[in-house]
Design an enzyme around this catalytic site. Structure first.
Site, PDB file in Angstrom:
ATOM      1  N   GLU A  40       0.876  -1.161   0.000  1.00  0.00           N
ATOM      2  CA  GLU A  40       0.000   0.000   0.000  1.00  0.00           C
ATOM      3  C   GLU A  40       0.921   1.220   0.000  1.00  0.00           C
ATOM      4  OE1 GLU A  40      -2.804   0.203   3.249  1.00  0.00           O
ATOM      5  OE2 GLU A  40      -3.479   2.173   2.553  1.00  0.00           O
ATOM      6  N   ARG A 267       5.272 -12.702   9.941  1.00  0.00           N
ATOM      7  CA  ARG A 267       5.911 -11.408   9.688  1.00  0.00           C
ATOM      8  C   ARG A 267       7.328 -11.441  10.223  1.00  0.00           C
ATOM      9  NH1 ARG A 267       1.982  -7.429   9.239  1.00  0.00           N
ATOM     10  NH2 ARG A 267       3.424  -5.717   9.469  1.00  0.00           N
ATOM     11  N   LYS A 277       4.234   0.725   9.693  1.00  0.00           N
ATOM     12  CA  LYS A 277       4.377   1.945   8.890  1.00  0.00           C
ATOM     13  C   LYS A 277       3.788   3.158   9.606  1.00  0.00           C
ATOM     14  CE  LYS A 277       3.001   0.121   4.852  1.00  0.00           C
ATOM     15  NZ  LYS A 277       2.600   0.039   3.450  1.00  0.00           N
TER      16      LYS A 277
HETATM   17  P1  ATP Z   1       1.449  -1.966   8.423  1.00  0.00           P
HETATM   18  O1  ATP Z   1       2.903  -1.687   8.642  1.00  0.00           O
HETATM   19  O2  ATP Z   1       0.615  -0.781   8.684  1.00  0.00           O
HETATM   20  O3  ATP Z   1       1.007  -3.232   9.106  1.00  0.00           O
HETATM   21  P2  ATP Z   1       1.886  -3.358   6.008  1.00  0.00           P
HETATM   22  O4  ATP Z   1       3.334  -3.366   6.354  1.00  0.00           O
HETATM   23  O5  ATP Z   1       1.094  -4.591   6.086  1.00  0.00           O
HETATM   24  O6  ATP Z   1       1.221  -2.245   6.888  1.00  0.00           O
HETATM   25  P3  ATP Z   1       1.569  -3.317   3.154  1.00  0.00           P
HETATM   26  O7  ATP Z   1       2.004  -2.249   2.244  1.00  0.00           O
HETATM   27  O8  ATP Z   1       0.174  -3.752   3.072  1.00  0.00           O
HETATM   28  O9  ATP Z   1       1.816  -2.729   4.572  1.00  0.00           O
HETATM   29  O10 ATP Z   1       2.523  -4.565   2.994  1.00  0.00           O
HETATM   30  C1  ATP Z   1       2.822  -5.119   1.729  1.00  0.00           C
HETATM   31  C2  ATP Z   1       3.167  -6.564   1.860  1.00  0.00           C
HETATM   32  O11 ATP Z   1       4.269  -6.725   2.728  1.00  0.00           O
HETATM   33  C3  ATP Z   1       2.027  -7.357   2.430  1.00  0.00           C
HETATM   34  O12 ATP Z   1       1.867  -8.525   1.650  1.00  0.00           O
HETATM   35  C4  ATP Z   1       2.456  -7.683   3.822  1.00  0.00           C
HETATM   36  O13 ATP Z   1       1.951  -8.913   4.235  1.00  0.00           O
HETATM   37  C5  ATP Z   1       3.976  -7.706   3.689  1.00  0.00           C
HETATM   38  N1  ATP Z   1       4.592  -7.340   4.968  1.00  0.00           N
HETATM   39  C6  ATP Z   1       4.355  -6.232   5.679  1.00  0.00           C
HETATM   40  N2  ATP Z   1       5.050  -6.228   6.831  1.00  0.00           N
HETATM   41  C7  ATP Z   1       5.767  -7.376   6.834  1.00  0.00           C
HETATM   42  C8  ATP Z   1       6.688  -7.971   7.762  1.00  0.00           C
HETATM   43  N3  ATP Z   1       7.021  -7.372   8.907  1.00  0.00           N
HETATM   44  N4  ATP Z   1       7.218  -9.165   7.440  1.00  0.00           N
HETATM   45  C9  ATP Z   1       6.907  -9.771   6.284  1.00  0.00           C
HETATM   46  N5  ATP Z   1       6.056  -9.272   5.380  1.00  0.00           N
HETATM   47  C10 ATP Z   1       5.475  -8.089   5.647  1.00  0.00           C
END
Ligand code: ATP
Ligand code: MG
Length: 566
Positions: A40, A267, A277
């Site tokens: 996003e 994650r 984020k």
């Molecule tokens: P927020 O930080 O607000 O939780 P987000 O990190 O999920 O948001 P996205 O832009 O939706 O933000 O993430 C893009 C992709 O990265 C998604 O498929 C998400 O599952 C993956 N992703 C995000 N954070 C992690 C993480 N810590 N480890 C592994 N994959 C991640």
């Protein structure tokens, strides 16, 4: 010769996702994988995203014919910006991945998504709810009690079609109407209790402008975007596990052709760090850091600015692997990979971070010795440079102690102690000069004749300590930024009483005025180098100027003195 199906089949140990994929390729369910990374654009990418990028794009490299899409999930115009889109594009490229032709925006599907929503209304599987948000929340029930049906649930298809059209045409203000799936208000999974599919938002979108005043919810557009792109395996993090029934529902109940399979993995969490984020944005907006790319930030751009290599991040992601359970990875593991990577490529040079003047008393005034010093002691291909040795030099303050421990434990300088200058002679400290506060400000040393080129004169005990130095007359002043962990506790988010901001490490950035050998400034500014004994450094691309170069410390060497200090 490699298997026609690709390296995935040859891998010795595969993670659970790779096993599923190998099964699907072997059974013929898919000819090759199509994965996607769907950020996003509401912030910069962090190291957690890098894990997801390595997994998704890595898959496209490991089975022949496979591709990985980069898709911006840009369905929330309030929080999204072009700056983020551009930063994400450059970060994914820098990490070493390529989406080829496959760059997509979920907003490009708005027309199709609207058609799918209409299809659901026509099938009696979606309805427009005009109740207040509060009322809708009340009716949802909770984990212990079922929800209840609201009055709009039994509206006719014709009524719903008309209301949904009215939503699209701007007939409702924000919050006055939503389109909901008609699933089951008593479903044990709360996500299935008639979830929202569309909401009214009178706000321009960065790509579609004023065309829409209704926007689809992530849980609705995400599965359908995957399906429209023919994604075979939709890999996402564990928090989406509870959303999977809705993911499948959306795909099963609309006329999209493909049926992607969602698979969740843990994650990435790293100690002394945060991965949200929203919180990273707060650090930036409240100016706790210099920006998204502050060298202390866990962002990809921060790590790049800090001097981490993309190889080190990819290797780190490979090492941590893919698991089903959340865990916390030690920051030190990432640093290990940074060191491993830089060790292979960095030129070795000398920089003194906290200079202490040394006068070599028996060195003739005006004598200048030129020394050919290799950029890498074990690898000639790195070449060499010339350094000068004259009467006045600088060494590291920490290489002298007024009251050193026994010579068996302390190999560096002290009163009446010797050490060897790297590429130079042995010097022996005869006298130290202090200021009013008792700080040592100068050493008077003599050099030992016939001790160049690693030689020890006859009758002299071997000198174990080798210290780095710079020559005073041509040393260059530079600024050095030493960075430490951004947070002073392992898990800054675990204290429910306090904000993560309370745990910012006040000593996470320190600036020193250092002296470096002049050759360093001839090395391209983007190249990481090793200051011998001090660690790996690179010029800060934002702060450095030709008048005043600024170096970031990337990572220390393994502290070879830890044992000695014991
Ligand atoms: P927020 O930080 O607000 O939780 P987000 O990190 O999920 O948001 P996205 O832009 O939706 O933000 O993430 C893009 C992709 O990265 C998604 O498929 C998400 O599952 C993956 N992703 C995000 N954070 C992690 C993480 N810590 N480890 C592994 N994959 C991640
Ligand atoms: Mg997300």
């Amino acid at each position: 010769m490699s298997d026609a199906k690709g390296s995935l089949f040859e891998k010795e140990s595969r993670n659970f996702i790779e096993n599923i994929i190998v099964e699907d390729l072997t059974s013929g369910k898919h000819a090759h994988t199509i994965t996607r990374f769907p950020p996003e654009p509401n912030g910069y990418l962090h190291i957690g995203h890098a894990k997801s990028i390595c997994l998704n794009f890595g898959m496209s490299a490991s089975n022949s014919g496979a591709v990985c899409h980069l898709r911006f999930d840009d369905t929330n115009p309030e929080k999204e910006e072009e700056e983020y889109v551009q930063s994400i594009i450059s970060d994914v490229r820098w990490l070493g991945f390529d989406w080829g032709e496959h760059l997509y925006y979920a907003s490009d599907y708005f027309d199709q998504i609207y058609t799918f929503a209409t299809e659901l209304v026509e099938k009696g599987l979606a309805y427009v709810d005009l109740q207040s948000g509060e009322k809708i929340r009340e009716q949802r029930g909770n984990l212990k009690s079922p929800g209840e049906n609201g009055p709009h649930r039994e509206q006719s298809v014709a009524e719903n079609l008309e209301l949904f059209c009215k939503m699209k045409d701007g007939g409702f203000q924000d919050g006055e109407a939503i389109l909901r799936a008609k699933i089951d208000m008593a479903h044990p999974n709360m996500n299935m209790r008639d979830p929202v599919l569309y909401r009214v938002r009178h706000i321009a979108h960065q790509r579609t402008g004023d065309k829409w005043c209704i926007y689809p919810m992530y849980d609705f557009i995400h599965p359908l975007s995957d399906a429209l792109e023919g994604i075979s395996h939709s890999l996402c993090t564990l928090e989406f596990e509870d959303h999977r029934p809705l993911y499948d529902w959306a795909v099963d109940n609309t006329s999209v052709a493909a049926k992607p399979r969602q698979i969740e993995f843990a994650r990435l969490n790293i100690n002394y760090s945060i991965m949200s984020k929203r919180k990273l944005l707060q650090l930036v907006e409240e100016k706790h850091v210099m920006g998204w790319d502050d060298p202390r930030m866990p962002t990809v751009s921060g790590m790049r600015r800090r001097g981490y290599t993309s190889e080190s991040i990819r290797n780190f992601c490979e090492t941590i692997g893919i698991a089903k359970n959340d865990n916390i990875i030690d920051f030190g593991l990432l640093e290990f990979h940074v060191r491993e990577s830089l060790n292979k490529t960095a030129k070795r040079v000398m920089g003194v971070l906290e200079p202490l003047k040394v006068t070599i008393t028996n060195w003739e005034e005006g004598r200048s010795m030129e020394i050919d010093a290799p950029f890498h002691p074990q690898d000639e291909s790195f070449g060499s440079r010339t350094i000068k040795l004259e009467k006045t030099i600088y060494i590291e303050q920490s290489d002298f102690l007024k009251e050193p421990p026994s010579p068996r434990k302390w190999f560096r300088l002290g009163p009446d102690r010797s050490a060897r200058l790297r590429y130079g002679a042995i010097i022996h400290c005869d006298e130290f000069i202090e200021d009013d506060q008792g700080n040592v400000i100068e050493l008077k040393c003599h050099y030992v004749e016939d001790s160049f080129n690693g030689k020890t004169p006859e009758g002299m005990k071997k000198v174990k300590g080798i210290i780095h130095w710079v020559n005073a007359s041509d040393a260059q002043e530079v600024e050095v930024k030493l960075y430490d962990r951004l947070f002073s506790v392992e898990n800054p988010e675990s204290d429910k009483e306090k904000s993560f901001l309370d745990f910012i490490n006040p000593d996470s950035a320190k600036t020193l005025n250092a002296l470096v050998e002049p050759e360093i400034l001839k090395i391209p500014a983007t190249e990481q180098i090793q200051f011998e004994r001090m660690g790996y450094f690179v010029q800060d691309c934002k702060l450095s100027t030709s008048d005043k170069p600024v170096f970031n410390k990337i990572v220390g060497l393994r502290d070879s003195w830890a044992k000695v200090k014991g």
